[in-house]
Scaffold this motif. Structure first.
Motif, PDB file in Angstrom:
ATOM      1  N   ARG A  23       0.847  -1.184   0.000  1.00 28.76           N
ATOM      2  CA  ARG A  23       0.000   0.000   0.000  1.00 28.76           C
ATOM      3  C   ARG A  23       0.882   1.234   0.000  1.00 28.76           C
ATOM      4  O   ARG A  23       1.825   1.324   0.793  1.00 28.76           O
ATOM      5  N   SER A  24       0.578   2.146  -0.865  1.00 29.66           N
ATOM      6  CA  SER A  24       1.353   3.378  -0.962  1.00 29.66           C
ATOM      7  C   SER A  24       0.589   4.500  -0.262  1.00 29.66           C
ATOM      8  O   SER A  24      -0.596   4.728  -0.535  1.00 29.66           O
ATOM      9  N   ILE A  25       1.250   5.168   0.693  1.00 30.84           N
ATOM     10  CA  ILE A  25       0.623   6.247   1.465  1.00 30.84           C
ATOM     11  C   ILE A  25       1.463   7.508   1.314  1.00 30.84           C
ATOM     12  O   ILE A  25       2.681   7.481   1.497  1.00 30.84           O
ATOM     13  N   ARG A  26       0.815   8.591   0.971  1.00 30.94           N
ATOM     14  CA  ARG A  26       1.504   9.876   0.832  1.00 30.94           C
ATOM     15  C   ARG A  26       1.508  10.594   2.179  1.00 30.94           C
ATOM     16  O   ARG A  26       0.462  10.753   2.801  1.00 30.94           O
ATOM     17  N   VAL A  27       2.682  10.986   2.623  1.00 38.88           N
ATOM     18  CA  VAL A  27       2.826  11.672   3.905  1.00 38.88           C
ATOM     19  C   VAL A  27       3.329  13.087   3.640  1.00 38.88           C
ATOM     20  O   VAL A  27       4.337  13.268   2.956  1.00 38.88           O
ATOM     21  N   PRO A  28       2.633  14.104   4.163  1.00 37.43           N
ATOM     22  CA  PRO A  28       3.116  15.484   3.978  1.00 37.43           C
ATOM     23  C   PRO A  28       4.504  15.656   4.586  1.00 37.43           C
ATOM     24  O   PRO A  28       4.854  15.010   5.576  1.00 37.43           O
ATOM     25  N   HIS A  29       5.288  16.552   3.994  1.00 35.59           N
ATOM     26  CA  HIS A  29       6.643  16.787   4.484  1.00 35.59           C
ATOM     27  C   HIS A  29       6.660  17.215   5.938  1.00 35.59           C
ATOM     28  O   HIS A  29       7.570  16.865   6.701  1.00 35.59           O
ATOM     29  N   SER A  30       5.641  17.947   6.349  1.00 33.22           N
ATOM     30  CA  SER A  30       5.605  18.433   7.729  1.00 33.22           C
ATOM     31  C   SER A  30       5.428  17.308   8.741  1.00 33.22           C
ATOM     32  O   SER A  30       5.713  17.471   9.925  1.00 33.22           O
ATOM     33  N   LEU A  31       4.944  16.140   8.268  1.00 32.86           N
ATOM     34  CA  LEU A  31       4.702  15.012   9.178  1.00 32.86           C
ATOM     35  C   LEU A  31       5.707  13.878   9.006  1.00 32.86           C
ATOM     36  O   LEU A  31       5.585  12.838   9.657  1.00 32.86           O
ATOM     37  N   LEU A  32       6.694  14.055   8.136  1.00 32.91           N
ATOM     38  CA  LEU A  32       7.653  12.978   7.891  1.00 32.91           C
ATOM     39  C   LEU A  32       8.394  12.570   9.164  1.00 32.91           C
ATOM     40  O   LEU A  32       8.578  11.385   9.436  1.00 32.91           O
ATOM     41  N   GLY A  33       8.810  13.555   9.957  1.00 30.17           N
ATOM     42  CA  GLY A  33       9.543  13.258  11.180  1.00 30.17           C
ATOM     43  C   GLY A  33       8.737  12.433  12.167  1.00 30.17           C
ATOM     44  O   GLY A  33       9.158  11.349  12.592  1.00 30.17           O
ATOM     45  N   PRO A  34       7.523  12.928  12.566  1.00 33.95           N
ATOM     46  CA  PRO A  34       6.709  12.155  13.512  1.00 33.95           C
ATOM     47  C   PRO A  34       6.322  10.765  12.995  1.00 33.95           C
ATOM     48  O   PRO A  34       6.331   9.788  13.758  1.00 33.95           O
ATOM     49  N   VAL A  35       5.995  10.673  11.687  1.00 31.82           N
ATOM     50  CA  VAL A  35       5.599   9.377  11.129  1.00 31.82           C
ATOM     51  C   VAL A  35       6.778   8.409  11.136  1.00 31.82           C
ATOM     52  O   VAL A  35       6.638   7.220  11.464  1.00 31.82           O
ATOM     53  N   SER A  36       7.957   8.915  10.786  1.00 29.83           N
ATOM     54  CA  SER A  36       9.145   8.054  10.802  1.00 29.83           C
ATOM     55  C   SER A  36       9.426   7.535  12.203  1.00 29.83           C
ATOM     56  O   SER A  36       9.782   6.369  12.392  1.00 29.83           O
ATOM     57  N   GLU A  37       9.248   8.397  13.209  1.00 31.64           N
ATOM     58  CA  GLU A  37       9.467   7.977  14.589  1.00 31.64           C
ATOM     59  C   GLU A  37       8.430   6.940  15.013  1.00 31.64           C
ATOM     60  O   GLU A  37       8.751   5.966  15.724  1.00 31.64           O
ATOM     61  N   MET A  38       7.179   7.108  14.567  1.00 37.11           N
ATOM     62  CA  MET A  38       6.134   6.134  14.881  1.00 37.11           C
ATOM     63  C   MET A  38       6.451   4.774  14.270  1.00 37.11           C
ATOM     64  O   MET A  38       6.307   3.731  14.914  1.00 37.11           O
ATOM     65  N   LEU A  39       6.907   4.776  13.018  1.00 35.68           N
ATOM     66  CA  LEU A  39       7.261   3.524  12.354  1.00 35.68           C
ATOM     67  C   LEU A  39       8.441   2.851  13.041  1.00 35.68           C
ATOM     68  O   LEU A  39       8.464   1.632  13.225  1.00 35.68           O
ATOM     69  N   ALA A  40       9.443   3.652  13.433  1.00 33.19           N
ATOM     70  CA  ALA A  40      10.602   3.098  14.119  1.00 33.19           C
ATOM     71  C   ALA A  40      10.204   2.478  15.456  1.00 33.19           C
ATOM     72  O   ALA A  40      10.677   1.404  15.832  1.00 33.19           O
ATOM     73  N   GLU A  41       9.318   3.160  16.191  1.00 30.16           N
ATOM     74  CA  GLU A  41       8.852   2.640  17.473  1.00 30.16           C
ATOM     75  C   GLU A  41       8.075   1.340  17.276  1.00 30.16           C
ATOM     76  O   GLU A  41       8.204   0.385  18.062  1.00 30.16           O
ATOM     77  N   HIS A  42       7.280   1.295  16.204  1.00 28.90           N
ATOM     78  CA  HIS A  42       6.528   0.075  15.907  1.00 28.90           C
ATOM     79  C   HIS A  42       7.474  -1.089  15.615  1.00 28.90           C
ATOM     80  O   HIS A  42       7.275  -2.215  16.115  1.00 28.90           O
ATOM     81  N   LEU A  43       8.513  -0.844  14.827  1.00 28.08           N
ATOM     82  CA  LEU A  43       9.478  -1.896  14.506  1.00 28.08           C
ATOM     83  C   LEU A  43      10.204  -2.374  15.750  1.00 28.08           C
ATOM     84  O   LEU A  43      10.459  -3.570  15.919  1.00 28.08           O
ATOM     85  N   ARG A  44      10.560  -1.430  16.652  1.00 30.75           N
ATOM     86  CA  ARG A  44      11.218  -1.824  17.897  1.00 30.75           C
ATOM     87  C   ARG A  44      10.290  -2.686  18.750  1.00 30.75           C
ATOM     88  O   ARG A  44      10.717  -3.655  19.383  1.00 30.75           O
ATOM     89  N   SER A  45       9.008  -2.333  18.778  1.00 32.45           N
ATOM     90  CA  SER A  45       8.039  -3.093  19.557  1.00 32.45           C
ATOM     91  C   SER A  45       7.866  -4.505  19.001  1.00 32.45           C
ATOM     92  O   SER A  45       7.836  -5.485  19.754  1.00 32.45           O
ATOM     93  N   VAL A  46       7.780  -4.608  17.675  1.00 32.36           N
ATOM     94  CA  VAL A  46       7.641  -5.923  17.044  1.00 32.36           C
ATOM     95  C   VAL A  46       8.871  -6.782  17.325  1.00 32.36           C
ATOM     96  O   VAL A  46       8.768  -7.971  17.620  1.00 32.36           O
ATOM     97  N   ALA A  47      10.064  -6.160  17.227  1.00 35.53           N
ATOM     98  CA  ALA A  47      11.301  -6.903  17.479  1.00 35.53           C
ATOM     99  C   ALA A  47      11.364  -7.394  18.922  1.00 35.53           C
ATOM    100  O   ALA A  47      11.782  -8.518  19.194  1.00 35.53           O
ATOM    101  N   ALA A  48      10.925  -6.550  19.871  1.00 35.47           N
ATOM    102  CA  ALA A  48      10.933  -6.946  21.278  1.00 35.47           C
ATOM    103  C   ALA A  48       9.974  -8.102  21.531  1.00 35.47           C
ATOM    104  O   ALA A  48      10.299  -9.056  22.254  1.00 35.47           O
ATOM    105  N   GLU A  49       8.781  -8.041  20.925  1.00 35.09           N
ATOM    106  CA  GLU A  49       7.816  -9.130  21.077  1.00 35.09           C
ATOM    107  C   GLU A  49       8.362 -10.430  20.494  1.00 35.09           C
ATOM    108  O   GLU A  49       8.159 -11.510  21.053  1.00 35.09           O
ATOM    109  N   ARG A  50       9.061 -10.313  19.370  1.00 31.52           N
ATOM    110  CA  ARG A  50       9.629 -11.504  18.738  1.00 31.52           C
ATOM    111  C   ARG A  50      10.707 -12.126  19.623  1.00 31.52           C
ATOM    112  O   ARG A  50      10.781 -13.346  19.745  1.00 31.52           O
ATOM    113  N   ARG A  51      11.535 -11.270  20.252  1.00 37.58           N
ATOM    114  CA  ARG A  51      12.581 -11.800  21.136  1.00 37.58           C
ATOM    115  C   ARG A  51      11.973 -12.512  22.335  1.00 37.58           C
ATOM    116  O   ARG A  51      12.450 -13.570  22.758  1.00 37.58           O
TER     117      ARG A  51
END
Length: 305
Positions: free
Chosen positions: A24-52
């Protein structure tokens, strides 16, 4: 097709296909790139922790009581790590005729071979407490590193090779068309070469007149399960071994009524062969996906009618 390459939109996006969700392709405004990137990173860290946590639970999971199934049947236990399963069997004084080990092969490079070596030495030590005959599968490059590193109470009975011709390859050199299997045996391990004799050979052996033992070859030539080759045997499990590859291993080391153990059972091929030979089988795996396939294969639902 437009001149100069693929038409617009051609090809399959990464992460799509039969075994993945549609991209799925989602367009993110430039003003929200920072917060969205941080949300995605936090999600990946959470998934990795659950997997461990999940993997740790699988590794440390214990089996309170193991019931040996009757001959001609198999029990499927797990998810549980192979070493933990073998230790539980040994602690509960379960004795088998043979153990089949088919651990994750890792990579063929140096790091992968080293990881395979460290994992399998521990597996072999645990397996030797449970059965006198052990079969260990792997890439030849990885299995070779085990030579002279297996437990001292085991000796090499045979280096077996599964050879298959129907393999696709983009290699510009030799086409890989084999897997290796070490047959390691304790001194008290029994072998039954007579299981491969014809009726005439059995009669000669009974009268002690069989000059040459008609034992099986150490190279097992059987095709990969792909396409229409043994379609009824295929389960969809990646790199599923044919039953004809496991059959000679169990026929050489078991008799009807014996117990076979496979703590890395995958789709349950070892259990299927053991049942057909009149043996009992205890199977386990750390993968819930593999266990679902094995249970469905070995305990098919009763037909309605």
């Amino acid at each position: 097709m437009p001149k100069g390459g693929k038409r617009e939109g051609a090809g399959r996006p990464s992460g799509t296909g039969r075994y993945a969700e549609s991209a799925r392709s989602i367009r993110v405004p430039h003003s929200l790139l920072g917060p969205v990137s941080e949300m995605l990173a936090e999600h990946l860290r959470s998934v990795a922790a659950e997997r461990r946590v999940s993997e740790k639970q699988v590794r440390t999971k214990s089996v309170s009581s193991i019931v040996v199934p009757p001959p001609g049947t198999a029990s499927v236990i797990g998810p549980i790590d192979a070493t933990a399963m073998l230790c539980a069997l040994a602690d509960q004084k379960v004795k088998a005729a043979a153990v089949v080990l088919d651990p994750m092969y890792r990579g063929k490079q140096e790091a992968g071979r080293a990881a395979y070596l460290s994992e399998t030495v521990t597996l072999l030590e645990a397996a030797a407490r449970v059965a006198p005959n052990i079969f260990l599968w792997g890439f030849p490059e990885s299995v070779a590193r085990l030579v002279d590193h297996w437990p001292s109470n085991l000796k090499l009975e045979a280096w077996l090779t599964w050879f298959f011709k129907n393999v696709s390859s983009r290699s510009k050199s030799w086409r890989p068309s084999q897997q290796a299997c070490l047959h390691l045996r304790r001194r008290d391990g029994k072998l039954y070469p007579e299981h491969f004799y014809s009726e005439r050979h059995r009669a000669l052996a009974k009268d002690n007149k069989l000059e040459f033992k008609m034992t099986p070859y150490s190279v097992i030539e059987q095709p990969l399960l792909s396409g229409f080759i043994r379609k009824s045997e295929q389960t969809g499990f990646r790199m599923q071994k044919p039953e004809a590859v496991i059959d000679p291993l169990l026929r050489m080391t078991t008799r009807p009524g014996d117990l076979v153990i496979d703590p890395t059972c995958g789709s349950g091929t070892t259990g299927s062969v053991a049942i057909k030979l009149g043996c009992a089988a205890i199977l386990s795996d750390r993968s819930g996906y593999a266990l679902r396939i094995a249970r469905r294969r070995l305990n098919p639902p009763a037909s309605k009618g």
